[in-house]
Scaffold this active site. Structure first.
Site, mmCIF file in Angstrom:
data_model
loop_
_atom_site.group_PDB
_atom_site.id
_atom_site.type_symbol
_atom_site.label_atom_id
_atom_site.label_comp_id
_atom_site.label_asym_id
_atom_site.label_seq_id
_atom_site.Cartn_x
_atom_site.Cartn_y
_atom_site.Cartn_z
ATOM 1 N N LYS A 266 0.873 -1.180 0.000
ATOM 2 C CA LYS A 266 0.000 0.000 0.000
ATOM 3 C C LYS A 266 0.903 1.221 0.000
ATOM 4 O O LYS A 266 2.048 1.150 0.447
ATOM 5 C CB LYS A 266 -0.892 0.002 1.245
ATOM 6 C CG LYS A 266 -2.132 0.846 1.131
ATOM 7 C CD LYS A 266 -3.265 0.150 0.414
ATOM 8 C CE LYS A 266 -4.435 1.078 0.165
ATOM 9 N NZ LYS A 266 -5.595 0.364 -0.384
ATOM 10 N N ASP B 233 -6.891 4.289 -4.729
ATOM 11 C CA ASP B 233 -7.584 4.158 -3.445
ATOM 12 C C ASP B 233 -8.200 5.532 -3.207
ATOM 13 O O ASP B 233 -8.396 6.307 -4.166
ATOM 14 C CB ASP B 233 -6.608 3.734 -2.323
ATOM 15 C CG ASP B 233 -7.318 3.348 -1.026
ATOM 16 O OD1 ASP B 233 -7.927 2.275 -0.963
ATOM 17 O OD2 ASP B 233 -7.294 4.143 -0.062
#
Ligand code: NDP
Length: 449
Positions: free
Chosen positions: A122, A162
């Site tokens: 991430k 995201d």
């Protein structure tokens, strides 16, 4: 499991979201560790909570006034036992190391559940795209990629979108990667359709969440038709969750953004949702404008001091939290139960606090944790990688069918693992255990690396 949780807390005391994610997973997998002492001997828990690599970098860029701005960039390469690191980039002022580590940790198990060959990662920045011009966003993305490009690649680390990173940002990031590497490769997913993107990728997380909800309801011989649904957020995941719910005959009555929420008792139909898409994706406006246009809707501004979120305080059958982490606290969870909600399906990552989760489980709700329920996004990212490698593009129907099959299989796998370890119907334990076993067995096969 208290020893490993203590280690994590002592080592990085400020990373509370990471502590929360680690605690949940470790509590779920305790029976697996007890039955498999070789996992503990190999220090699997200790190895899992430490990222393989953390990259932290300066992102300098110039705003439209000619002022120099400096943001912070991150990439957490958490675990590559199952494949290249895979996971989104988040651009939001709240971004910090603890939040990205929690997201990367969750991603490892989620990606494992999809059965596709993807490790977990991430990244992101504390940059806020809200209120910035397209040129400012482009300059920021280009500067961000000027550092990130040396750490990623189609067989190494493949970021995606995201919160705050959609098609526009992916385009700017890809453009700079291509220029620096002089290579047109599938290094990012969520690309534009005409330059390597996959059909259904924008829809995948929201559609997948609804497919997961339908599977949960089917275990009680029910469907989504006629169900009243609360959806939070109004970004990518919320929009396509609402779209699929409407298509399947459910009634969606709420949406939100960080400024507040709207409640439309008459239902958000396809036409109203199309308006939201233009409002959010093209004009980049606020959800309040929905209530300005449709008089049946009530707008409630967000109150950071309030002890509950009014969005979760309406009579409904199902709830789809699709905005951000910890958006349902214990009081919200109790309100949902009191208002008749029987299903909670998490489009967002970790949107429910531990107190909220306990309330859902104690009341035997059909509760689909994000790790399982929102895995549709990364699954179709995996399919985008496959199409890029094969240099061909599948049809919309083909990708959607594969997505449905993957969500069905994640549901089944989670249900079976929960049953096998003595907590039937508990999707939290099931998803954590199924995701965990596959990753740690691969780690053991690969030795101490
Ligand atoms: P978007 O940026 O498209 O939308 C996010 C939405 O949530 C916006 O409406 C935003 O409001 C709201 N929001 C963000 N932060 C907050 C906050 N602190 N408080 C209240 N509202 C907030 O992001 P996505 O839809 O892509 O992501 C939503 C969730 O889904 C996240 O948890 C993400 O990690 C998760 N997810 C996303 C996937 C994907 O494929 N995109 C895949 C799997 C999970 P505002 O515009 O005002 O900021």
């Amino acid at each position: 499991m208290s020893d490993i949780i203590e280690i994590v807390k002592n080592r990085d005391p400020a990373e509370k979201e990471f502590h929360q994610a680690v605690t949940e997973v470790m509590e779920s997998v305790k029976p697996v560790l007890d039955q498999n002492p070789h996992y503990r001997q190999a220090k699997i828990p200790e190895r899992l909570v430490e990222p393989e690599r953390v990259i932290l970098f300066r992102v300098p860029w110039m705003d439209d006034q000619g002022e120099i701005q400096v943001n912070r960039g991150f990439r957490i390469e958490m675990n590559s036992a199952l494949g290249p690191y895979k996971g989104g980039l988040r651009f939001h002022p709240s971004v910090n190391l603890g939040i990205l580590k929690f997201l990367a940790f969750e991603q490892v198990f989620k990606n494992s559940l999809t059965t596709l060959p993807m490790g977990g990662g991430k990244g992101g920045s504390d940059f806020d795209p809200k209120g910035k011009s397209d040129n400012e966003v482009m300059r920021f993305c280009h500067s961000f990629m000027c550092e990130l490009f040396r750490h990623i690649g189609p067989n190494t680390d493949v970021p995606a979108g995201d919160i705050g990173v959609g098609a526009r940002e992916i385009g700017f990031l890809f453009g700079m990667y291509k220029k620096l590497r002089n290579e047109f490769t599938g290094v990012l997913t969520g690309k534009g359709l005409n330059w390597g993107g996959s059909l259904i990728r924008p829809e995948a997380t929201g559609y997948g969440s609804v497919y997961f909800a339908a599977e949960m309801l089917a275990t009680r011989n029910e469907t989504l038709e006629g169900k009243t649904c609360l959806v939070s957020g109004s970004g990518n995941v919320a929009q396509f969750t609402a779209e699929k719910l409407i298509e399947l005959g459910a009634k969606v009555v709420t949406l939100s953004d960080s400024s507040g929420c709207i409640f439309d008792e008459t239902g958000i139909d396809k036409q109203k949702l199309d308006h939201v898409k233009v409002l959010k994706n093209v004009r980049r406006g606020r959800i309040k404008e929905y209530a300005d246009k449709y008089s049946a809707a009530i707008y409630t501004p967000a109150d950071p001091e309030a002890d509950h979120n009014p969005l979760w305080d309406h009579k409904a059958d199902c709830a789809f939290p699709s905005a951000t982490q910890n958006e349902i606290n214990g009081k919200d969870a109790q309100n949902l139960v009191n208002n008749g909600v029987v299903l909670v399906c998490e489009g967002a990552n970790m949107p429910t606090t531990p107190e909220g989760v306990d309330i859902f489980l104690a009341n035997k709700l059909l509760y689909g944790p994000g790790k399982a329920a929102n895995a549709g996004g990364v699954s179709v990212s995996g399919l985008e990688m496959t199409q890029n490698s094969m240099r061909l593009a599948w049809t919309r129907e083909e990708v959607d069918n594969r997505l449905k099959m993957i969500m069905k299989s994640i549901h089944q796998t989670s249900l079976e693992a929960a049953e096998q370890y003595g907590t039937p119907g508990n999707y939290v334990n099931g998803a954590n255990i199924a995701g965990f076993v596959k990753v740690v067995d691969a780690m053991l096969d690969q030795g101490l690396v």
